[in-house]
Design a protein around this motif. Structure first.
Motif, PDB file in Angstrom:
ATOM      1  N   ALA A 410      49.442  41.207  36.137  1.00  0.00           N
ATOM      2  CA  ALA A 410      49.073  42.367  36.944  1.00  0.00           C
ATOM      3  C   ALA A 410      48.391  41.936  38.241  1.00  0.00           C
ATOM      4  CB  ALA A 410      48.156  43.292  36.145  1.00  0.00           C
ATOM      5  N   THR A 411      47.519  40.938  38.145  1.00  0.00           N
ATOM      6  CA  THR A 411      46.824  40.444  39.343  1.00  0.00           C
ATOM      7  C   THR A 411      47.818  39.900  40.356  1.00  0.00           C
ATOM      8  OG1 THR A 411      44.849  39.902  38.051  1.00  0.00           O
ATOM      9  CG2 THR A 411      45.105  38.810  40.191  1.00  0.00           C
ATOM     10  N   ASN A 412      48.770  39.083  39.902  1.00  0.00           N
ATOM     11  CA  ASN A 412      49.767  38.505  40.810  1.00  0.00           C
ATOM     12  C   ASN A 412      50.660  39.583  41.425  1.00  0.00           C
ATOM     13  OD1 ASN A 412      48.850  35.918  40.273  1.00  0.00           O
ATOM     14  ND2 ASN A 412      50.288  35.595  38.590  1.00  0.00           N
ATOM     15  N   ALA A 413      51.064  40.582  40.600  1.00  0.00           N
ATOM     16  CA  ALA A 413      51.940  41.637  41.116  1.00  0.00           C
ATOM     17  C   ALA A 413      51.215  42.507  42.142  1.00  0.00           C
ATOM     18  CB  ALA A 413      52.454  42.501  39.963  1.00  0.00           C
ATOM     19  N   LEU A 414      49.966  42.892  41.831  1.00  0.00           N
ATOM     20  CA  LEU A 414      49.228  43.735  42.770  1.00  0.00           C
ATOM     21  C   LEU A 414      48.852  42.989  44.037  1.00  0.00           C
ATOM     22  CD1 LEU A 414      46.826  45.892  40.549  1.00  0.00           C
ATOM     23  CD2 LEU A 414      48.985  46.550  41.611  1.00  0.00           C
ATOM     24  N   SER A 415      48.703  41.666  43.942  1.00  0.00           N
ATOM     25  CA  SER A 415      48.366  40.862  45.123  1.00  0.00           C
ATOM     26  C   SER A 415      49.507  40.851  46.134  1.00  0.00           C
ATOM     27  CB  SER A 415      48.020  39.433  44.708  1.00  0.00           C
ATOM     28  OG  SER A 415      46.839  39.428  43.919  1.00  0.00           O
ATOM     29  N   ARG A 416      50.705  41.200  45.677  1.00  0.00           N
ATOM     30  CA  ARG A 416      51.830  41.319  46.590  1.00  0.00           C
ATOM     31  C   ARG A 416      51.762  42.618  47.382  1.00  0.00           C
ATOM     32  NH1 ARG A 416      56.606  40.538  42.313  1.00  0.00           N
ATOM     33  NH2 ARG A 416      57.874  41.280  44.072  1.00  0.00           N
ATOM     34  N   LEU A 417      50.938  43.556  46.903  1.00  0.00           N
ATOM     35  CA  LEU A 417      50.865  44.879  47.524  1.00  0.00           C
ATOM     36  C   LEU A 417      49.525  45.148  48.191  1.00  0.00           C
ATOM     37  CD1 LEU A 417      52.421  46.883  44.536  1.00  0.00           C
ATOM     38  CD2 LEU A 417      53.613  46.143  46.610  1.00  0.00           C
ATOM     39  N   PHE A 418      48.441  44.544  47.643  1.00  0.00           N
ATOM     40  CA  PHE A 418      47.099  44.827  48.144  1.00  0.00           C
ATOM     41  C   PHE A 418      46.334  43.519  48.349  1.00  0.00           C
ATOM     42  CE2 PHE A 418      48.286  48.171  45.049  1.00  0.00           C
ATOM     43  CZ  PHE A 418      48.399  49.258  45.912  1.00  0.00           C
ATOM     44  N   PRO A 420      43.359  40.811  47.549  1.00  0.00           N
ATOM     45  CA  PRO A 420      42.780  40.403  46.258  1.00  0.00           C
ATOM     46  C   PRO A 420      41.592  41.273  45.849  1.00  0.00           C
ATOM     47  CG  PRO A 420      43.282  38.477  47.585  1.00  0.00           C
ATOM     48  CD  PRO A 420      43.514  39.669  48.467  1.00  0.00           C
ATOM     49  N   LYS A 421      40.757  41.656  46.838  1.00  0.00           N
ATOM     50  CA  LYS A 421      39.592  42.478  46.532  1.00  0.00           C
ATOM     51  C   LYS A 421      40.012  43.846  45.996  1.00  0.00           C
ATOM     52  CE  LYS A 421      35.365  44.368  48.568  1.00  0.00           C
ATOM     53  NZ  LYS A 421      34.535  44.472  49.808  1.00  0.00           N
ATOM     54  N   GLU A 422      41.019  44.448  46.647  1.00  0.00           N
ATOM     55  CA  GLU A 422      41.496  45.765  46.209  1.00  0.00           C
ATOM     56  C   GLU A 422      42.174  45.671  44.855  1.00  0.00           C
ATOM     57  OE1 GLU A 422      42.416  49.836  46.161  1.00  0.00           O
ATOM     58  OE2 GLU A 422      40.975  48.668  47.337  1.00  0.00           O
ATOM     59  N   ALA A 423      42.932  44.592  44.631  1.00  0.00           N
ATOM     60  CA  ALA A 423      43.611  44.404  43.339  1.00  0.00           C
ATOM     61  C   ALA A 423      42.585  44.289  42.217  1.00  0.00           C
ATOM     62  CB  ALA A 423      44.486  43.165  43.387  1.00  0.00           C
ATOM     63  N   HIS A 424      41.520  43.505  42.462  1.00  0.00           N
ATOM     64  CA  HIS A 424      40.477  43.337  41.442  1.00  0.00           C
ATOM     65  C   HIS A 424      39.771  44.663  41.175  1.00  0.00           C
ATOM     66  CE1 HIS A 424      36.482  42.346  39.828  1.00  0.00           C
ATOM     67  NE2 HIS A 424      37.097  41.334  39.250  1.00  0.00           N
ATOM     68  N   LYS A 425      39.496  45.412  42.237  1.00  0.00           N
ATOM     69  CA  LYS A 425      38.805  46.688  42.079  1.00  0.00           C
ATOM     70  C   LYS A 425      39.619  47.641  41.208  1.00  0.00           C
ATOM     71  CE  LYS A 425      36.954  50.615  44.685  1.00  0.00           C
ATOM     72  NZ  LYS A 425      36.762  51.204  46.035  1.00  0.00           N
ATOM     73  N   ARG A 426      40.923  47.707  41.467  1.00  0.00           N
ATOM     74  CA  ARG A 426      41.763  48.639  40.715  1.00  0.00           C
ATOM     75  C   ARG A 426      41.890  48.214  39.247  1.00  0.00           C
ATOM     76  NH1 ARG A 426      47.108  50.630  43.624  1.00  0.00           N
ATOM     77  NH2 ARG A 426      47.107  51.688  41.603  1.00  0.00           N
ATOM     78  N   LEU A 427      42.085  46.927  39.040  1.00  0.00           N
ATOM     79  CA  LEU A 427      42.300  46.455  37.676  1.00  0.00           C
ATOM     80  C   LEU A 427      41.045  46.545  36.832  1.00  0.00           C
ATOM     81  CD1 LEU A 427      44.532  43.288  38.228  1.00  0.00           C
ATOM     82  CD2 LEU A 427      45.223  45.442  37.189  1.00  0.00           C
ATOM     83  N   HIS A 428      39.906  46.169  37.401  1.00  0.00           N
ATOM     84  CA  HIS A 428      38.700  45.999  36.597  1.00  0.00           C
ATOM     85  C   HIS A 428      37.610  47.041  36.872  1.00  0.00           C
ATOM     86  CE1 HIS A 428      40.504  42.371  35.134  1.00  0.00           C
ATOM     87  NE2 HIS A 428      40.620  41.885  36.351  1.00  0.00           N
ATOM     88  N   GLU A 429      37.209  47.170  38.113  1.00  0.00           N
ATOM     89  CA  GLU A 429      36.126  48.105  38.406  1.00  0.00           C
ATOM     90  C   GLU A 429      36.535  49.547  38.116  1.00  0.00           C
ATOM     91  OE1 GLU A 429      34.278  47.490  42.207  1.00  0.00           O
ATOM     92  OE2 GLU A 429      34.660  45.332  42.117  1.00  0.00           O
ATOM     93  N   ASN A 430      37.770  49.894  38.415  1.00  0.00           N
ATOM     94  CA  ASN A 430      38.262  51.242  38.130  1.00  0.00           C
ATOM     95  C   ASN A 430      38.794  51.369  36.695  1.00  0.00           C
ATOM     96  OD1 ASN A 430      37.689  51.699  40.790  1.00  0.00           O
ATOM     97  ND2 ASN A 430      39.814  51.871  41.473  1.00  0.00           N
ATOM     98  N   GLY A 431      38.932  50.241  36.033  1.00  0.00           N
ATOM     99  CA  GLY A 431      39.380  50.272  34.647  1.00  0.00           C
ATOM    100  C   GLY A 431      40.834  50.636  34.448  1.00  0.00           C
TER     101      GLY A 431
END
Length: 587
Positions: A410-418, A420-431
């Motif tokens: 998921a991190t690698n796929a989202l990093s293609r779109l956003f 790294p900070k935004e990808a981490h926020k969506r995956l973890h901080e936003n749950g």
């Protein structure tokens, strides 16, 4: 000389009854056949059992003629026979002329009334083996001494494996694992009985209500000692008792309280039937009156037509496309059926459909707009919401390595779109990741909750071995609690059922197990059919509670790949966006 069946008068709703002559256990079995009307039936008992291997037979004497029956029925008659009086009973293998398809179809149509009219229903699990006498004794005495035996087994077991091997739980598990509990016909046979059915195993017996009571007691024990793994020790079929009890409770005279056929299909999709059409026919008697009138039991009708017509009827009668949730799901597909028609013959125990969940509303309440231009093609209105960017097969979600693999993907796929900070926020901080993996539902109470409690996010972080998504205050408080109280220190963070967090999160992820995890081109996280592919369309079909994955078949048609959970659009959010309405032709 072969036994000759006398024809039945359908206008008088005639059935055959078996008169079982008295005898000792090992005596030869002698019977006669009589005919009675369901409109004015004599006292008789109906037998519920599983046929077993059709090649494994024993001989009985029926009206003076030797007739072969399966060993399971033979054992049932031996165990149920009286030594002093004639027993009048009904058993389908003998009382229905199995070689006459027309008679079989009509008699099966009357099955509900056959079991409802019986003075008693006897359910035969099989002969005594695997310590079944001890298990039946436990069930009979569940409120007294056996409860102490169960509690002792729980307290002395160091892990689930040891609990499974303890005598009380091993014998109960073996009892629940008997083939009888997987047979689709038992849903109707036990549910419509007017009196408490009698469960027989070998020479032991008890009422079905005691099984229900034992289920409640054992379920209570699992909450009292969540770390013991009581439910795991009893096996998957243990919960069939609750389902059968619920069906008995809803089989009432008030027709409005009966289950719709689509709900029955969802509840019983893990039951089995040797005859594929029985997955439909066995449920008709449990449905509403209009369902019973609409369905005609016909064993001459091809399986293809039975399944297609059932799907169409459910869509039209319930004004809903929820039945499509049972279609597809990988190996469950049949190459002979249209992609939108469920293969009802499949035992879907491995992959539970989202259909039985009422908490989602992806189409924002819009009703179905459906037509059929050909028998195998369905035109349905909806909207294309997104497209699959990347997929990852998910076999299990029970280990840290499996979950970390999904995180990395998921991190690698989202990093293609956003970023790294935004990808981490969506995956973890936003749950979004852990919510997607458990399809954002909370199963820890009597009623399913959506969205899931934030504390399940804590369970995920603990399971994965990381606290990064917790606030500083939460992290400090959690660490102090763990140091001071061990696992019990988690109580402020987790439901008592989740204290053993090394198993908690894996146990909550059945929504994603044996499915595909995927990311869409707009960055949505989702789980869906495990044969989803890059380029497949994520669509909302009007009249369905959940989104679906569709695949282009040609320029004009699409295949339904299967249902999916897409985080962020399950409550109709996509319908509030500017989406282009599309008419899909599903084939």
């Amino acid at each position: 000389m072969a036994f000759q069946y006398q024809p039945l008068n359908t206008s008088q709703r005639e059935i055959r009854l078996l008169n079982l002559m008295p005898g000792k256990f090992n005596d030869p079995i002698h019977c006669t056949v009589s005919i009675a009307s369901l409109d004015d039936p004599p006292k008789y008992e109906a037998l519920s059992y599983t046929w077993g291997n059709p090649k494994d037979t024993r001989s009985i004497i029926l009206d003076g003629i030797a007739v072969n029956i399966t060993v399971n029925l033979y054992d049932a008659l031996r165990h149920g026979r009286s030594e002093r009086k004639v027993d009048v009973c009904w058993a389908d293998a003998i009382c229905i002329n199995q070689a006459d398809t027309a008679e079989k179809s009509w008699q099966v149509q009357q099955m509900r009334d056959v079991y409802r009219s019986a003075n008693l229903v006897f359910a035969f699990l099989g002969k005594e083996e695997d310590d079944s006498d001890y298990a039946m004794e436990l069930l009979r005495d569940i409120q007294s001494k056996s409860k102490d035996q169960l509690k002792e087994a729980i307290s002395s077991a160091e892990d689930v494996g040891q609990l499974v091997q303890s005598r009380p739980f091993k014998s109960l598990r073996k009892l629940f694992e008997r083939p009888y509990w997987t047979r689709v016909w038992i849903a109707q046979e036990l549910a419509v009985a007017k009196r408490d059915p009698i469960i027989i195993c070998g020479k032991s017996y008890c009422q079905f209500s005691l099984f229900q009571h034992a289920h409640r007691v054992l379920l209570g024990m699992s909450f009292e000692a969540p770390e013991s793994g009581v439910i795991t020790a009893l096996g998957d079929r243990f919960n069939m008792i609750a389902l059968l009890g619920a069906l008995r409770a809803t089989t009432v005279e008030d027709d409005d309280d009966r289950s719709a056929i689509n709900r029955l299909l969802g509840y019983t999709d893990h039951f089995e039937a040797t005859e594929p059409r029985d997955k439909i026919f066995a449920l008709i008697g449990l449905g509403r009156q209009r369902d019973r009138q609409a369905f005609k039991t016909d064993y001459e009708k091809p399986v293809y037509n039975v399944f297609v017509d059932t799907t169409k009827y459910v869509i039209q009668s319930d004004d809903s496309l929820d039945i499509l949730c049972m279609a597809a799901n990988g190996n469950g597909k049949s190459p002979d059926l249209p992609s939108w028609v469920p293969n009802f013959a499949l035992n879907q125990n491995r992959i539970r459909s989202f259909m039985i969940l009422r908490e989602y509303c992806a189409a924002a309440g819009r009703g179905p707009e459906v037509s059929w231009e050909q028998p195998n093609r369905m035109r349905v209105c909806g909207a294309i919401i997104d497209e699959i960017l990347a997929t990852l097969d998910v076999i299990g979600l029970n280990t840290q390595d499996e979950l970390r693999n999904i995180e990395n993907f998921a991190t690698n796929a989202l990093s293609r779109l956003f970023s790294p900070k935004e990808a981490h926020k969506r995956l973890h901080e936003n749950g979004e990741l852990w919510r997607t993996l458990i399809t954002d539902k909370d199963l820890r109470s009597k009623h399913i909750k959506v969205p899931a409690d934030r504390r399940l996010g804590v369970a995920y972080e603990l399971f994965i071995g990381r606290y990064s998504s917790l606030s500083l205050d939460e992290t400090q408080e959690l660490k102090e609690a763990l140091v001071k109280h061990g696992d019990e220190g988690l109580t402020p963070f987790l439901h008592p059922y989740d204290i053993n967090y090394t198993r908690t999160f894996g146990a909550r992820t059945e929504g994603g197990r044996e499915r595909c995890f995927f990311i869409t081109r707009s960055g949505r996280l989702a789980v869906g059919p495990y044969d989803s592919k890059e380029g497949d369309l994520v669509s909302v079909l009007y009249g369905a509670r959940v989104p679906f994955v569709l695949r282009k078949a040609d320029e004009e048609t699409h295949h339904l790949v299967g249902e999916c959970y897409v985080h962020g659009i399950m409550q109709g959010e996509a319908m509030e966006e500017e989406t282009k309405e599309t008419v899909f032709t599903l084939c």
